[in-house]
Design an enzyme around this catalytic site. Sequence first.
Site, PDB file in Angstrom:
ATOM      1  N   GLY A  95       0.837  -1.191   0.000  1.00 46.40           N
ATOM      2  CA  GLY A  95       0.000   0.000   0.000  1.00 46.40           C
ATOM      3  C   GLY A  95       0.866   1.234   0.000  1.00 46.40           C
ATOM      4  O   GLY A  95       2.065   1.190  -0.242  1.00 46.40           O
ATOM      5  N   ASP A 205     -14.632   3.849   8.901  1.00 48.20           N
ATOM      6  CA  ASP A 205     -14.707   3.188   7.587  1.00 48.20           C
ATOM      7  C   ASP A 205     -15.186   1.750   7.746  1.00 48.20           C
ATOM      8  O   ASP A 205     -14.558   0.806   7.266  1.00 48.20           O
ATOM      9  CB  ASP A 205     -13.350   3.219   6.895  1.00 48.20           C
ATOM     10  CG  ASP A 205     -13.479   2.873   5.406  1.00 48.20           C
ATOM     11  OD1 ASP A 205     -14.593   3.017   4.859  1.00 48.20           O
ATOM     12  OD2 ASP A 205     -12.484   2.446   4.808  1.00 48.20           O
TER      13      ASP A 205
END
Length: 900
Positions: A95, A205
């Site tokens: 990432g 989230d």
Amino acid sequence: MTPESYQKIKSILQQAQNLPIMKQTDFITKACQDDLELIPIILNILAEQDSTLANAIEKPLIHQHLDRENRGESKELAAGDTIKSYTIIQTIGMGGMGYVYSAQQNYPAERKVALKLIKESLNQDLLLREIQILAGLNHPNIATLFEIGSTDHDQTFVAMELVDGCDLLSWSDENGLDKQKRLDLFLQLCEGISYAHERGVIHCDIKPSNVLVTEINGTHVVKIIDFGISQYQNYKSEHNTISGTPSYMAPEVLHTTEKIMADTRRDIYSLGVLFKKLLVNYLMTKDLQAIAEKATAIEASNRYAAVALFAADIESYKQQIPISARTHSLLYTTPLFIKRRLGVVLFSVALLIAIIAGYVAQAQQASIATEQARMAKSAQLEAEELATFLTELFNVANPEKGKDTSVTAQELLNNAKEQLLSIETPSLLDARFMHTIGSIFTRMGRYDDAEVMIDMSLQIKRRQLAENNDEVISGINQLGLIYRKNLRYKKAENTLKKSINLLNSQNNVNIEQLAYAHNHLGNIYFSTNQFKKAIEQHQAAIILRSELKDKKHLADSYNNIGVIYRQEGDFKLAADYMNQALDIYLEVYKQDHPFIAAIKNNLAYIEEQRFNWDAAEHLLLDAIESWKKSYGLNHSNTLTAIKNLVLYYQRRMRAEETIPILQELISSLENSQAYNKQAEYLSYLGKSYALLANFNKSTLAHEKSLDVLENKDKGDKSLKIKLQYRFVESLILLKRYEQALLRINQAISDFEQNFSESDKNLNMHLNILLGEILLKKSSYLEARSIFNAVVDDLKYENAARLKVHRIKAILALGKIKCFEQDYQQAIEFFNQALTMNTQEYGYQHKTTGLIYSEIGQALIDNNNLIQAKENLNKAREIQSQALPKKHPDLLLTLSRLDSI
């Protein structure tokens, strides 16, 4: 922001995210032409999501959910490389923060971990804040952070729990979890989030990919991951930054200037969206709908104040306790109380809701506001009156009101019937409740009680409502069904025709009721062998149900037509219609639903007739398994499917496979005191032993089947006769003709004492068996007399089940002529039987093959070998397809061919 604007933003975001970056702006501009203020908001969200931070925080630390990317400048480690006490196994993702590896930790504990190696970036402080957040959370439903450290090159790494699982929605679907188990998993999620909230941490989230499920010691465990965008509660944004996944974002997140971003209700909204998706394929009761709506309310102040309150309502729903998301009233709480305290009155909730819904619907349809108010008030009063009635009715089963706590549903229904019929001046409400109780009696098979209740209900309704009012017609339709169930076909036909005429006279025709009437009229015509009329009525129902988009009942209609074509012997058309029904049911219900089992059971017979043996067997096994799960082993539907499987195995000469099936079933039926069923399946066991040539066990099973019925309430009066003729069939198989003759004479004597000769099917069956025994004993004169009588009695009968007896009798007369060496006359009888059987069942039918074989033998005996071989080859062709290889009829044909 309005709810409409919020929904529009979500929709546009979801579409824009799937487009290339260069095309996103044009798409958003066009989509927001009528609302230009939304353009900067949507562009801002997309910009934040494409940022380095967004890329960093969107990647979970789980093996199954990481895509390997070739971004970043840090060097990728290889398998076997070490960092402190960790040995790299493989790269499992990358990432914005750097690579993520699965690694083996050797000290201080041996375990596999997810090792996140963080590279230096402008967002380093934000990424480290994620680590600080996770370090403070220690809960079984939150992925554990084991260690934060530095490499020899001062690069920060984080060692975390490696979760071997998949997201909540996928796990639930792949493991076939039912609604209750899904709720259990969701409650684990709530526990983890609630724990985080208590420590001032908001996830921000929550979505499926961040809620993982794994299996630990055989238990499904939820693991919450990726707190990468979480913020401490009451943390204020210095900039108008928005992060998260659009479909799960709370509306207020779109207005962030000078506002608190991290609020518990933001997570509650996301949980609510996930809650809906988790249960999307399940019936959402009013309670579940209310819970979902409260969690996802547009205004944050209208949501649950805490996750614990959200979870508490789910627990209340599971325990049948009133939930906080709904207004408490007598009409809401009373049925729940009764349901919670006494299982036998579960149906009361459905009755109450159905009737109240009817009244509310009537109130809403009124055209004048004042009339609406009046009718609504009337409905409320009537509902309260009904609630009082139900409360009084069920007080008999309330341990607080009486001593007896073992009241059955039957007793409650009887009590309701007595109370309703004793009312001196019954109201329209009473009539409606009478109709409901009558409908329940119909489903229970108590047709006399059902008729009394429905008829009384109709009398009351007709005094206050027009004849073509929906409620009156509903009663007429119900009476038509009752008459059909009671075999009063002509009265049922006239009643349903009247209903159809009344429905067609309505200004706004009630299509649902009209389809219902056509469907049951079709069933009446089927029962009376008027197949053409039956198909016309079911086709009419199909047109109406297609217009209504009523999938369940549309499938019923397709199935009904399939059954008709099956009865007519057109198995291709039967299969076509039943497969249409099956396709629809599979859209509406789960694979194991009992309706699907019913279609599979019907299709199994059709596939057998089409010689698709494996398909037939699998369909029957599927039907049995589904009905077992839905109803249990001893339910009539399960028993029917097992009987069909047993008969299938017997026809396929696989009788040995039926023994354990029947023994298990009989043992279960003994415990339930189901004497009739026990006796019936003992007789099938006797037949299986006869097919295996085991005389002692066959006789023992048949004798026990008859003993079971002695001094018992037999219900079906013909059952003893049927058990006796099955015993006879086994004795014929075992070639015990003298014993068979004694048994058949006893059965005929019992028939003559208890039944009229109008029961032709049973009467003819007994006579055919008697004739076959006499034929086996070479008593040709007596046998001819029996078979001639059968042929004469059935000369003008058209019913398929009677025609089969006539075919057997004519075939037997041909055999007798062969024994008498009158071959010309024998062949004439055989050809007559052949024509009838081919017309009724088709060329490929097993009896057609048998007749060709008998014709072949007659021609051999008459020294016409060329034609004999031709007919025997036809017999072999048919029997090789229609019969198993070891079947006696096929073996006989092959033997006859060898003799030429």
